[in-house]
Enzyme design. Sequence first.
Site, PDB file in Angstrom:
ATOM      1  N   GLY A  29      -4.254 -11.460  -4.003  1.00  0.00           N
ATOM      2  CA  GLY A  29      -3.878 -11.306  -5.409  1.00  0.00           C
ATOM      3  C   GLY A  29      -4.027  -9.833  -5.755  1.00  0.00           C
ATOM      4  N   GLY A  86      -4.539  -8.237  -8.460  1.00  0.00           N
ATOM      5  CA  GLY A  86      -5.666  -7.900  -9.325  1.00  0.00           C
ATOM      6  C   GLY A  86      -6.979  -7.893  -8.560  1.00  0.00           C
ATOM      7  N   ASN A 119      -7.443  -7.779  -5.365  1.00  0.00           N
ATOM      8  CA  ASN A 119      -7.438  -6.749  -4.316  1.00  0.00           C
ATOM      9  C   ASN A 119      -7.829  -5.389  -4.900  1.00  0.00           C
ATOM     10  OD1 ASN A 119      -6.490  -8.689  -2.559  1.00  0.00           O
ATOM     11  ND2 ASN A 119      -4.370  -7.976  -2.580  1.00  0.00           N
ATOM     12  N   THR A 155       4.478   5.938  -5.089  1.00  0.00           N
ATOM     13  CA  THR A 155       3.912   5.787  -3.749  1.00  0.00           C
ATOM     14  C   THR A 155       5.049   5.696  -2.724  1.00  0.00           C
ATOM     15  OG1 THR A 155       3.738   3.390  -4.023  1.00  0.00           O
ATOM     16  CG2 THR A 155       1.803   4.693  -4.597  1.00  0.00           C
ATOM     17  N   ASP A 175      -1.869  -4.363   9.596  1.00  0.00           N
ATOM     18  CA  ASP A 175      -1.368  -5.232   8.517  1.00  0.00           C
ATOM     19  C   ASP A 175      -1.300  -4.372   7.246  1.00  0.00           C
ATOM     20  OD1 ASP A 175      -0.814  -7.177   6.652  1.00  0.00           O
ATOM     21  OD2 ASP A 175      -2.640  -8.340   6.990  1.00  0.00           O
ATOM     22  N   GLY A 190      -0.985  -0.988  -0.965  1.00  0.00           N
ATOM     23  CA  GLY A 190      -0.700  -0.490  -2.317  1.00  0.00           C
ATOM     24  C   GLY A 190      -1.864  -0.781  -3.258  1.00  0.00           C
ATOM     25  N   ASP A 191      -2.475  -1.939  -3.085  1.00  0.00           N
ATOM     26  CA  ASP A 191      -3.615  -2.289  -3.942  1.00  0.00           C
ATOM     27  C   ASP A 191      -4.807  -1.380  -3.655  1.00  0.00           C
ATOM     28  OD1 ASP A 191      -2.126  -4.359  -5.034  1.00  0.00           O
ATOM     29  OD2 ASP A 191      -2.740  -5.747  -3.463  1.00  0.00           O
ATOM     30  N   SER A 198      -7.112   0.995   5.030  1.00  0.00           N
ATOM     31  CA  SER A 198      -6.951  -0.439   4.738  1.00  0.00           C
ATOM     32  C   SER A 198      -5.966  -1.119   5.671  1.00  0.00           C
ATOM     33  CB  SER A 198      -6.509  -0.638   3.284  1.00  0.00           C
ATOM     34  OG  SER A 198      -5.131  -0.369   3.143  1.00  0.00           O
ATOM     35  N   LYS A 242      -6.890  -2.973   9.477  1.00  0.00           N
ATOM     36  CA  LYS A 242      -7.467  -4.303   9.738  1.00  0.00           C
ATOM     37  C   LYS A 242      -6.600  -5.375   9.085  1.00  0.00           C
ATOM     38  CE  LYS A 242     -12.205  -2.896  10.437  1.00  0.00           C
ATOM     39  NZ  LYS A 242     -13.280  -2.409   9.618  1.00  0.00           N
TER      40      LYS A 242
END
Length: 292
Positions: A37, A39, A41, A206, A232, A237-238, A268, A271
Amino acid sequence: MITVIGSINMDIVVETTVFPKQGETVFGQGFHTVPGGKGANQAVAVARLGSHVHMVGALGQDAFGNELRTILQQEKIDDTFVRTTETATGIANITLFDNDNRIIVVPGANADVSRESIDAARTLIAKSDLVVMQLEIPQDTVEYALSVCEELHTRVLLNPAPAENFKAEWMERVAYFTPNETECADIFGVDVESALERFPNQLIVTLGADGARYYDGTQHVFVKGFKTKAVDTTGAGDTFNGALAHALTTNQSLSEAVEFANVAASLSVEKFGAQGGMPQQEAVLKRLGGAQ
Ligand code: RIB
């Protein structure tokens, strides 16, 4: 202190080397349920970097809801304003294929994040240094939250994903706006340069692994991404947005904050899972030090 208003999902992830054609059945290589989600994240990204963070959202009264609430608490995210509702917890159906993802979100309880949810959190919003939002909760709620933030003089970082729910007039109410290139084109209908020049130091576009860019009022600023091997990209972006929020509320300049966010996002993707690779502050500083 940062408040994130947004979605909380359980991500239902399937890995496949063959993407099925319409009507076709194929074998996949992996299946996972992991927290997600946009938010949640972004809240996790903020919390791992060491900022105090509150979440405003909604979960169902079900196994996913219970598990996701426990994870928020383990991440030291204050969940006082995460309501439990009668609707099933939101999920995202994610297919990992060819080093990229395809996502279908079923909002479920995220659709219950309402004007009442925002009113309940007014005191919190007034005390926050920054409110962070995305667009996986109802458009009316985002619009209302923007008006409450304006009234309470709290700055907003808005990540317009998915972009279809964005209204152009909201730009007047956001301090920082962070679409990717596709979202930027969909929202403004002009080339990236022209859009950036309309919103100096406010619009940050971005560019995935290439980094991010903005216009500082005099010139276009490109902040290069940190090249790494991606396992992955879900949640990159989060991570960028959470890290940007953390950096902007800890006295970093915009260019420093964007660089910090780029490096956090690069960590990020190394992993699996949206939240799996989100870094602690030390890891970001170490890579930043090495990058300089
Ligand atoms: O940005 C990635 C997120 O989008 C996933 O965690 C999924 O839940 C969707 O909301």
